[in-house]
Design a protein around this motif. Structure first.
Motif, PDB file in Angstrom:
ATOM      1  N   VAL A  84      15.668   1.174  -2.824  1.00 21.35           N
ATOM      2  CA  VAL A  84      14.408   1.901  -2.723  1.00 21.35           C
ATOM      3  C   VAL A  84      14.446   2.768  -1.474  1.00 21.35           C
ATOM      4  N   THR A  85      14.125   4.025  -1.634  1.00 19.84           N
ATOM      5  CA  THR A  85      14.108   4.945  -0.493  1.00 19.84           C
ATOM      6  C   THR A  85      12.758   5.638  -0.420  1.00 19.84           C
ATOM      7  N   GLY A  86      12.500   6.244   0.721  1.00 22.70           N
ATOM      8  CA  GLY A  86      11.247   6.968   0.898  1.00 22.70           C
ATOM      9  C   GLY A  86      10.297   6.250   1.836  1.00 22.70           C
ATOM     10  N   GLU A  87       9.142   6.870   2.054  1.00 23.47           N
ATOM     11  CA  GLU A  87       8.145   6.296   2.950  1.00 23.47           C
ATOM     12  C   GLU A  87       7.288   5.266   2.220  1.00 23.47           C
ATOM     13  N   VAL A  88       6.715   4.355   2.988  1.00 26.01           N
ATOM     14  CA  VAL A  88       5.894   3.281   2.422  1.00 26.01           C
ATOM     15  C   VAL A  88       4.723   3.845   1.633  1.00 26.01           C
ATOM     16  N   GLY A  89       4.007   4.798   2.216  1.00 21.10           N
ATOM     17  CA  GLY A  89       2.844   5.373   1.549  1.00 21.10           C
ATOM     18  C   GLY A  89       3.209   6.066   0.241  1.00 21.10           C
ATOM     19  N   GLU A  90       4.321   6.805   0.254  1.00 20.13           N
ATOM     20  CA  GLU A  90       4.759   7.501  -0.962  1.00 20.13           C
ATOM     21  C   GLU A  90       5.123   6.503  -2.059  1.00 20.13           C
ATOM     22  N   LEU A  91       5.777   5.423  -1.662  1.00 23.50           N
ATOM     23  CA  LEU A  91       6.170   4.409  -2.649  1.00 23.50           C
ATOM     24  C   LEU A  91       4.948   3.787  -3.308  1.00 23.50           C
ATOM     25  N   LEU A  92       3.949   3.421  -2.501  1.00 19.76           N
ATOM     26  CA  LEU A  92       2.737   2.817  -3.056  1.00 19.76           C
ATOM     27  C   LEU A  92       1.985   3.799  -3.960  1.00 19.76           C
ATOM     28  N   GLU A  93       1.918   5.055  -3.547  1.00 14.46           N
ATOM     29  CA  GLU A  93       1.238   6.055  -4.369  1.00 14.46           C
ATOM     30  C   GLU A  93       1.938   6.243  -5.711  1.00 14.46           C
ATOM     31  N   ASP A  94       3.268   6.165  -5.711  1.00 17.76           N
ATOM     32  CA  ASP A  94       4.034   6.361  -6.941  1.00 17.76           C
ATOM     33  C   ASP A  94       3.776   5.259  -7.962  1.00 17.76           C
ATOM     34  N   VAL A  95       3.549   4.017  -7.489  1.00 15.53           N
ATOM     35  CA  VAL A  95       3.363   2.897  -8.426  1.00 15.53           C
ATOM     36  C   VAL A  95       1.894   2.544  -8.635  1.00 15.53           C
ATOM     37  N   GLY A 108      -5.574   3.038  -8.274  1.00 17.01           N
ATOM     38  CA  GLY A 108      -6.238   3.816  -7.238  1.00 17.01           C
ATOM     39  C   GLY A 108      -6.672   2.991  -6.047  1.00 17.01           C
ATOM     40  N   GLU A 109      -5.854   2.002  -5.659  1.00 22.12           N
ATOM     41  CA  GLU A 109      -6.254   1.087  -4.590  1.00 22.12           C
ATOM     42  C   GLU A 109      -5.278   1.070  -3.419  1.00 22.12           C
ATOM     43  N   THR A 110      -4.448   2.118  -3.297  1.00 19.85           N
ATOM     44  CA  THR A 110      -3.462   2.144  -2.208  1.00 19.85           C
ATOM     45  C   THR A 110      -4.119   2.045  -0.836  1.00 19.85           C
ATOM     46  N   ALA A 111      -5.127   2.862  -0.594  1.00 19.21           N
ATOM     47  CA  ALA A 111      -5.785   2.881   0.722  1.00 19.21           C
ATOM     48  C   ALA A 111      -6.432   1.536   1.028  1.00 19.21           C
ATOM     49  N   GLU A 112      -7.117   0.966   0.036  1.00 22.92           N
ATOM     50  CA  GLU A 112      -7.798  -0.314   0.255  1.00 22.92           C
ATOM     51  C   GLU A 112      -6.804  -1.432   0.551  1.00 22.92           C
ATOM     52  N   LEU A 113      -5.715  -1.507  -0.240  1.00 17.87           N
ATOM     53  CA  LEU A 113      -4.738  -2.580  -0.023  1.00 17.87           C
ATOM     54  C   LEU A 113      -3.953  -2.371   1.270  1.00 17.87           C
ATOM     55  N   ALA A 114      -3.715  -1.125   1.638  1.00 16.09           N
ATOM     56  CA  ALA A 114      -3.049  -0.862   2.912  1.00 16.09           C
ATOM     57  C   ALA A 114      -3.874  -1.413   4.063  1.00 16.09           C
ATOM     58  N   HIS A 115      -5.202  -1.292   3.942  1.00 13.61           N
ATOM     59  CA  HIS A 115      -6.097  -1.831   4.977  1.00 13.61           C
ATOM     60  C   HIS A 115      -6.125  -3.358   4.928  1.00 13.61           C
ATOM     61  N   ARG A 116      -6.253  -3.933   3.736  1.00 15.35           N
ATOM     62  CA  ARG A 116      -6.387  -5.393   3.604  1.00 15.35           C
ATOM     63  C   ARG A 116      -5.104  -6.126   3.965  1.00 15.35           C
ATOM     64  N   LEU A 117      -3.943  -5.492   3.745  1.00  9.91           N
ATOM     65  CA  LEU A 117      -2.664  -6.128   4.051  1.00  9.91           C
ATOM     66  C   LEU A 117      -2.062  -5.616   5.357  1.00  9.91           C
ATOM     67  N   ASP A 118      -2.845  -4.872   6.128  1.00 10.65           N
ATOM     68  CA  ASP A 118      -2.417  -4.401   7.451  1.00 10.65           C
ATOM     69  C   ASP A 118      -1.148  -3.552   7.360  1.00 10.65           C
ATOM     70  N   LEU A 119      -1.147  -2.590   6.428  1.00 12.57           N
ATOM     71  CA  LEU A 119      -0.005  -1.700   6.243  1.00 12.57           C
ATOM     72  C   LEU A 119      -0.264  -0.292   6.772  1.00 12.57           C
ATOM     73  N   GLU A 120      -1.469  -0.047   7.273  1.00 11.48           N
ATOM     74  CA  GLU A 120      -1.858   1.318   7.638  1.00 11.48           C
ATOM     75  C   GLU A 120      -0.945   1.927   8.692  1.00 11.48           C
ATOM     76  N   GLU A 121      -0.467   1.124   9.640  1.00 14.13           N
ATOM     77  CA  GLU A 121       0.348   1.667  10.727  1.00 14.13           C
ATOM     78  C   GLU A 121       1.784   1.960  10.308  1.00 14.13           C
ATOM     79  N   ILE A 122       2.200   1.495   9.117  1.00 16.09           N
ATOM     80  CA  ILE A 122       3.587   1.724   8.694  1.00 16.09           C
ATOM     81  C   ILE A 122       3.673   2.603   7.443  1.00 16.09           C
ATOM     82  N   MET A 123       2.576   3.256   7.067  1.00 15.77           N
ATOM     83  CA  MET A 123       2.568   4.052   5.839  1.00 15.77           C
ATOM     84  C   MET A 123       3.556   5.219   5.884  1.00 15.77           C
ATOM     85  N   GLU A 124       3.890   5.691   7.075  1.00 19.14           N
ATOM     86  CA  GLU A 124       4.834   6.812   7.188  1.00 19.14           C
ATOM     87  C   GLU A 124       6.243   6.345   7.565  1.00 19.14           C
ATOM     88  N   ARG A 125       6.442   5.038   7.627  1.00 21.74           N
ATOM     89  CA  ARG A 125       7.770   4.498   7.937  1.00 21.74           C
ATOM     90  C   ARG A 125       8.655   4.492   6.698  1.00 21.74           C
TER      91      ARG A 125
END
Length: 586
Positions: free
Chosen positions: A171-182, A186-203
């Motif tokens: 799997v390649t690409g950024e975290v945010g792009e991967l979540l958006e693709d799958v 329509g809950e990427t933003a909400e789950l990123a907040h609930r699972l504390d992924l917001e700071e790594i979305m561009e990693r």
């Protein structure tokens, strides 16, 4: 009585034995083909085997298992990994709007059951060929699984696999792009907040740590639109905060009417998120049986008690009981065995400050807190692997250290590695450490082929094999199942008491910490930025301090005295929070 003969391919070493399984077999001696050699490996005929067990005792590598099964399992085999292979009996039942958990030892068939239910593995029903959908529907006729298998090709399934370590390579690409693709909900933003992924979305995905990757995979499985969700060991690599957050996400799926099935070793997490429990019993790498569903409290309790009354099956010789500690302050007598001053360690973007503390002879101090808060840094300073920026440690004591990620580079078998690493390798070490930890079962295996759990047990054994005054163990329960975790706790407590030593143990499993620790060292702060160590504190004060940050409360189960998580917002949860008693209710 049904009988199965299982040959553990990982242990069988025909180049190093004289085929004792065949040589000493009574059936072979009278001319029957009970054991034959095929492609240089033995094959045991279950039809001709009399169950005498001679081959089991004669095999020098403990690779042969002859199992006499209860009559109730006759014809109930769901899957067999070929002749003389692992056999699975029964399957868990997914139910809409409910979270069903699977609880059992490693190598007992939980992942196999999940793979069958997700369609990733076609079961054989105990035969040589894979079963058709029609065969499965007929096999489960009259049960809840009949309807499931009749629609198995139509139901959308989302699956979080057990192993996540190989995902970055594919799997390649950024975290945010991967979540958006799958994302189908329509809950990427909400789950990123609930699972504390917001700071790594561009990693980049291949730059993530184990805990970050685990949370990403949980999010990816949760954003898919499916009728059935399966999570295989979702708490691995996560700290307590992250485990509770992941459990809340999983429970939300069930509240939306989805069917959810979870295989998990953390009893507190199972208790928190599940409605039902399937106890999976048997013999690791030999056979597994999935029990009927029980309520979550009853299921965990019967697992700890070690006896399934309805099945009339005993899981272990003795029940597992926790100590119902009194809320009062514990008194320490005598002088501390080891004292450390106030310590500071600074890195480029992180600073750890630990107040001065002490540890007494015969004491085990649990070290708790979120990931990336400085726990491993603190342990490494005590071990001498890191020098503090401020403060000076006087290391007059002999220290033994089990690191967070044990890595063993050794060409040879476990036995020779142990004899090289352990100075006092005697019979008492074998009986008191190796056997309880299960290391004796891999004694003749190559170190390079050990699983994560086997490697963890080996690293713990090597640490406890050192004659030391202070033992430092960093996350010893990682990769281990419930029974292994509690066995390690018993072994460590016995060793510390017998040797008059002391130990600091970093732990994320609350039940293991409760079972093991006398006091707690609590780490607070902002992960990745700053960490502050408080303590050692009494269990009451430490757990209250720690759980207040997590936002959950515990009570004691009246039967087993195990800590149980209160449901969020329940009467008892509100009451304990108002009283400030997150761990003990008066």
């Amino acid at each position: 009585m049904p009988r199965i003969a299982v040959l553990n391919q990982n242990k069988c070493q025909p180049k190093k034995c004289s085929y004792e399984c065949k040589t000493f077999c009574p059936g072979v001696r009278i001319g029957e083909e009970t054991v034959v050699i095929e492609d240089k490996k033995p094959f045991i005929s279950e039809e001709l085997c009399t169950g005498c067990g001679i081959c089991v005792h004669k095999c020098p590598f403990q690779a042969v298992h002859i199992i006499n099964l209860p009559e109730e399992l006759e014809g109930r085999c769901i899957h067999r990994y070929g002749p003389n292979g692992f056999a699975l009996y029964g399957l868990p039942i997914p139910r809409e709007g409910k979270v069903s958990g699977m609880l059992g030892r490693n190598g007992i068939g939980k992942t196999t059951a999940l793979r069958i239910l997700t369609g990733r593995l076609t079961p054989s029903l105990g035969k040589e060929e894979s079963a058709s959908v029609e065969d499965l529907v007929e096999f489960f006729k009259g049960s809840e699984l009949q309807a499931y298998f009749s629609r198995i090709g139509e139901i959308e399934v989302s699956y979080k696999p057990q192993s996540i370590t190989n995902l970055p390579s594919g799997v390649t690409g950024e975290v945010g792009e991967l979540l958006e693709d799958v994302d189908e909900r329509g809950e990427t933003a909400e789950l990123a907040h609930r699972l504390d992924l917001e700071e790594i979305m561009e990693r980049e995905v291949n730059e993530l740590s184990g805990g970050e990757l685990q949370r990403l995979v949980i999010a990816a499985a949760s954003v898919k639109e499916a009728g059935l969700y399966y999570f295989d060991e979702p708490s691995s690599h996560l700290d307590v905060y992250q485990r509770i957050n992941a459990a809340r996400v999983i429970r939300t799926l069930a509240s939306e009417g989805k069917a959810v099935l979870v295989a998990e070793h953390d009893l507190a997490v199972l208790d928190y998120m599940c409605d039902y429990i399937h106890v999976v019993y048997g013999k690791p790498n030999t056979y597994g049986v999935v029990s009927e569903p029980r309520s979550v409290r009853t299921g965990i309790n019967v697992f700890l008690e070690g006896y399934l009354r309805e099945e009339n099956v005993k899981l272990r010789k003795e029940p597992i009981h926790f100590e119902a500690r009194t809320p009062g302050e514990s008194e320490r007598v005598g002088s501390p065995m080891f004292e450390y001053p106030e310590l500071t360690k600074r890195f480029e973007e992180f600073e750890l400050k630990a107040k001065a503390g002490e540890i007494f002879k015969g004491e085990i101090v649990g070290v708790v807190g979120p990931n990336a808060i400085g726990k491993t840094t603190f342990v490494r300073m005590l071990a001498g692997d890191l020098d503090p920026t401020q403060g000076e440690l006087e290391r007059e004591l002999v220290v033994a250290h089990k690191p967070q990620y044990p890595r063993v580079e050794y060409e040879g078998v476990v036995g020779s590695y142990l004899r090289r690493k352990v100075p006092c390798f005697d019979q008492s070490f074998e009986l008191e450490v190796l056997k309880p930890l299960g290391v004796d079962e891999v004694y003749n295996r190559e170190v390079s082929v050990l699983s994560g759990g086997e490697l963890q047990s080996l690293a713990i054994a090597v640490c406890l094999g050192q004659p030391a005054d202070l033992y430092l163990l960093d996350e010893p329960s990682a990769y281990l199942d419930v029974e292994q975790r509690l066995k390690i706790a018993k072994v460590l407590k016995r060793a510390i008491e017998k040797r008059g030593a002391a130990a600091f143990v970093v732990e994320h499993d609350v039940l293991t910490a409760d079972y093991l620790a006398d006091r707690l060292l609590v780490f607070l702060g902002k992960p990745g930025r700053k960490g502050r160590a408080r303590g050692p504190l009494t269990m009451r004060e430490g757990m209250n301090c720690f759980l207040r940050e997590v936002g959950i409360t515990f009570r004691r189960d009246p039967r087993t005295a195990r800590p149980r998580v209160n449901k969020p917002g329940s009467r008892l949860d509100r009451k304990q929070k108002e009283e400030g008693e997150y761990y003990y209710s008066s």
